[in-house]
Write a protein that holds these residues in place. Structure first.
Motif, PDB file in Angstrom:
ATOM      1  N   GLY A  37       1.187  -1.095   0.229  1.00  0.00           N
ATOM      2  CA  GLY A  37       0.320   0.072   0.338  1.00  0.00           C
ATOM      3  C   GLY A  37       0.733   1.240  -0.192  1.00  0.00           C
ATOM      4  N   ALA A  38       1.712   1.096   0.335  1.00  0.00           N
ATOM      5  CA  ALA A  38       2.827   2.563   0.877  1.00  0.00           C
ATOM      6  C   ALA A  38       3.676   2.625  -0.157  1.00  0.00           C
ATOM      7  CB  ALA A  38       3.333   2.023   2.256  1.00  0.00           C
ATOM      8  N   ILE A  39       3.590   1.400  -1.133  1.00  0.00           N
ATOM      9  CA  ILE A  39       4.568   1.665  -1.977  1.00  0.00           C
ATOM     10  C   ILE A  39       3.536   2.042  -3.497  1.00  0.00           C
ATOM     11  CG2 ILE A  39       5.608   0.515  -4.535  1.00  0.00           C
ATOM     12  CD1 ILE A  39       6.021  -1.725  -2.294  1.00  0.00           C
ATOM     13  N   GLU A  40       2.279   1.755  -3.374  1.00  0.00           N
ATOM     14  CA  GLU A  40       1.203   2.398  -4.527  1.00  0.00           C
ATOM     15  C   GLU A  40       1.004   3.871  -4.086  1.00  0.00           C
ATOM     16  OE1 GLU A  40      -1.490  -0.470  -4.089  1.00  0.00           O
ATOM     17  OE2 GLU A  40      -0.863  -2.281  -4.568  1.00  0.00           O
ATOM     18  N   ASP A  41       0.616   3.902  -2.803  1.00  0.00           N
ATOM     19  CA  ASP A  41       0.899   5.328  -2.709  1.00  0.00           C
ATOM     20  C   ASP A  41       1.318   6.268  -2.543  1.00  0.00           C
ATOM     21  OD1 ASP A  41      -1.834   4.752  -1.587  1.00  0.00           O
ATOM     22  OD2 ASP A  41      -1.669   4.537   0.032  1.00  0.00           O
ATOM     23  N   GLY A  42       2.957   6.289  -3.123  1.00  0.00           N
ATOM     24  CA  GLY A  42       4.216   6.882  -3.380  1.00  0.00           C
ATOM     25  C   GLY A  42       4.768   7.082  -2.115  1.00  0.00           C
ATOM     26  N   ASN A  43       4.464   6.713  -1.294  1.00  0.00           N
ATOM     27  CA  ASN A  43       5.144   6.906   0.087  1.00  0.00           C
ATOM     28  C   ASN A  43       6.630   5.987   0.571  1.00  0.00           C
ATOM     29  OD1 ASN A  43       2.793   8.438   1.209  1.00  0.00           O
ATOM     30  ND2 ASN A  43       1.620   7.215   1.404  1.00  0.00           N
ATOM     31  N   ASP A  60       4.423   7.959   6.416  1.00  0.00           N
ATOM     32  CA  ASP A  60       2.411   7.921   6.691  1.00  0.00           C
ATOM     33  C   ASP A  60       2.571   9.182   7.443  1.00  0.00           C
ATOM     34  OD1 ASP A  60       0.719   5.842   6.374  1.00  0.00           O
ATOM     35  OD2 ASP A  60       0.746   6.993   8.368  1.00  0.00           O
ATOM     36  N   TYR A  61       1.189  10.006   6.783  1.00  0.00           N
ATOM     37  CA  TYR A  61       0.608  11.210   6.729  1.00  0.00           C
ATOM     38  C   TYR A  61      -0.653  10.436   7.759  1.00  0.00           C
ATOM     39  CZ  TYR A  61       4.584  13.746   4.378  1.00  0.00           C
ATOM     40  OH  TYR A  61       5.571  14.254   4.285  1.00  0.00           O
ATOM     41  N   SER A  62      -0.860   9.650   8.154  1.00  0.00           N
ATOM     42  CA  SER A  62      -2.377   8.992   8.778  1.00  0.00           C
ATOM     43  C   SER A  62      -2.508   9.643   9.939  1.00  0.00           C
ATOM     44  CB  SER A  62      -2.373   8.280   8.694  1.00  0.00           C
ATOM     45  OG  SER A  62      -0.998   6.435   9.508  1.00  0.00           O
ATOM     46  N   GLY A  65      -2.286  14.228   9.751  1.00  0.00           N
ATOM     47  CA  GLY A  65      -1.552  15.093   8.697  1.00  0.00           C
ATOM     48  C   GLY A  65       0.046  14.775   9.319  1.00  0.00           C
ATOM     49  N   GLN A  66       0.340  14.604   9.789  1.00  0.00           N
ATOM     50  CA  GLN A  66       2.369  14.911  10.560  1.00  0.00           C
ATOM     51  C   GLN A  66       2.722  13.897   9.414  1.00  0.00           C
ATOM     52  OE1 GLN A  66       2.691  17.528  12.629  1.00  0.00           O
ATOM     53  NE2 GLN A  66       0.868  18.260  11.667  1.00  0.00           N
ATOM     54  N   GLY A  67       3.953  14.206   9.129  1.00  0.00           N
ATOM     55  CA  GLY A  67       4.642  12.997   9.135  1.00  0.00           C
ATOM     56  C   GLY A  67       5.301  12.158  10.149  1.00  0.00           C
ATOM     57  N   PHE A  68       4.901  10.829   9.388  1.00  0.00           N
ATOM     58  CA  PHE A  68       5.639  10.254  10.768  1.00  0.00           C
ATOM     59  C   PHE A  68       6.401   8.644  10.328  1.00  0.00           C
ATOM     60  CE2 PHE A  68       4.560   6.109  12.722  1.00  0.00           C
ATOM     61  CZ  PHE A  68       4.496   6.099  13.574  1.00  0.00           C
ATOM     62  N   ILE A  69       7.452   8.362  10.117  1.00  0.00           N
ATOM     63  CA  ILE A  69       8.303   7.520   9.468  1.00  0.00           C
ATOM     64  C   ILE A  69       7.777   5.910  10.020  1.00  0.00           C
ATOM     65  CG2 ILE A  69      10.614   5.899   8.590  1.00  0.00           C
ATOM     66  CD1 ILE A  69      11.245   9.227   8.932  1.00  0.00           C
ATOM     67  N   PRO A  70       6.525   5.164   9.616  1.00  0.00           N
ATOM     68  CA  PRO A  70       6.808   3.706  10.679  1.00  0.00           C
ATOM     69  C   PRO A  70       7.566   2.495  10.518  1.00  0.00           C
ATOM     70  CG  PRO A  70       4.967   4.398   8.892  1.00  0.00           C
ATOM     71  CD  PRO A  70       5.812   5.363   8.909  1.00  0.00           C
ATOM     72  N   LEU A  71       8.114   2.557   9.675  1.00  0.00           N
ATOM     73  CA  LEU A  71       8.579   2.010   9.140  1.00  0.00           C
ATOM     74  C   LEU A  71      10.167   1.777   8.217  1.00  0.00           C
ATOM     75  CD1 LEU A  71       9.595  -1.649   9.356  1.00  0.00           C
ATOM     76  CD2 LEU A  71       7.961  -1.678   7.565  1.00  0.00           C
ATOM     77  N   VAL A  72      10.809   1.561   8.852  1.00  0.00           N
ATOM     78  CA  VAL A  72      12.160   2.035   8.370  1.00  0.00           C
ATOM     79  C   VAL A  72      13.371   0.282   8.156  1.00  0.00           C
ATOM     80  CG1 VAL A  72      15.161   2.390   8.335  1.00  0.00           C
ATOM     81  CG2 VAL A  72      13.036   3.830   8.298  1.00  0.00           C
ATOM     82  N   ALA A  90      16.506  11.615   4.438  1.00  0.00           N
ATOM     83  CA  ALA A  90      15.257  10.958   2.907  1.00  0.00           C
ATOM     84  C   ALA A  90      13.938  11.674   2.703  1.00  0.00           C
ATOM     85  CB  ALA A  90      15.886  10.913   2.177  1.00  0.00           C
ATOM     86  N   LEU A  91      13.655  10.890   4.151  1.00  0.00           N
ATOM     87  CA  LEU A  91      12.118  10.812   4.659  1.00  0.00           C
ATOM     88  C   LEU A  91      11.743  12.127   4.854  1.00  0.00           C
ATOM     89  CD1 LEU A  91      11.729   6.856   5.569  1.00  0.00           C
ATOM     90  CD2 LEU A  91      10.554   8.079   3.243  1.00  0.00           C
TER      91      LEU A  91
END
Length: 91
Positions: A37-43, A60-62, A65-72, A90-91
């Motif tokens: 899903g993240a790939i499809e959303d361009g995230n 992720d912006y869910s 609306g704040q930018g959040f990095i759920p996974l690296v 970069a994110l």
């Protein structure tokens, strides 16, 4: 030391390779579908070194609306070379 890296947005054709080295996603269908899903959303960003994908990160912006990095996630043998840090910057 640092690896020579290039970062780019993941495309749907990257999904299989990412799922191949992320052993958690291999066994967890929820994580695999979150990644797709993240790939499809361009995230999703991928890190490439020597023509090989060595890691990925998701933005992720869910969350209000704040930018959040759920996974690296970095390929096991590519860890401790600045891949994760480069993805987070970069994110």
């Amino acid at each position: 030391g640092q690896m020579k890296l290039s970062l780019r947005e993941a495309s749907p054709s990257d999904a299989e390779q990412l799922l191949e080295f992320d052993e958690i996603a291999r066994d967890d269908p929820d994580r695999a579908s979150f990644l797709r899903g993240a790939i499809e959303d361009g995230n999703c960003l991928v890190a490439v070194s020597g023509g090989r994908t060595v890691g990925y990160g998701i933005l992720d912006y869910s969350f209000y609306g704040q930018g959040f990095i759920p996974l690296v996630y970095v390929r096991l043998e590519s860890r401790r070379h600045g891949v994760g840090s480069a993805l987070i910057r970069a994110l």
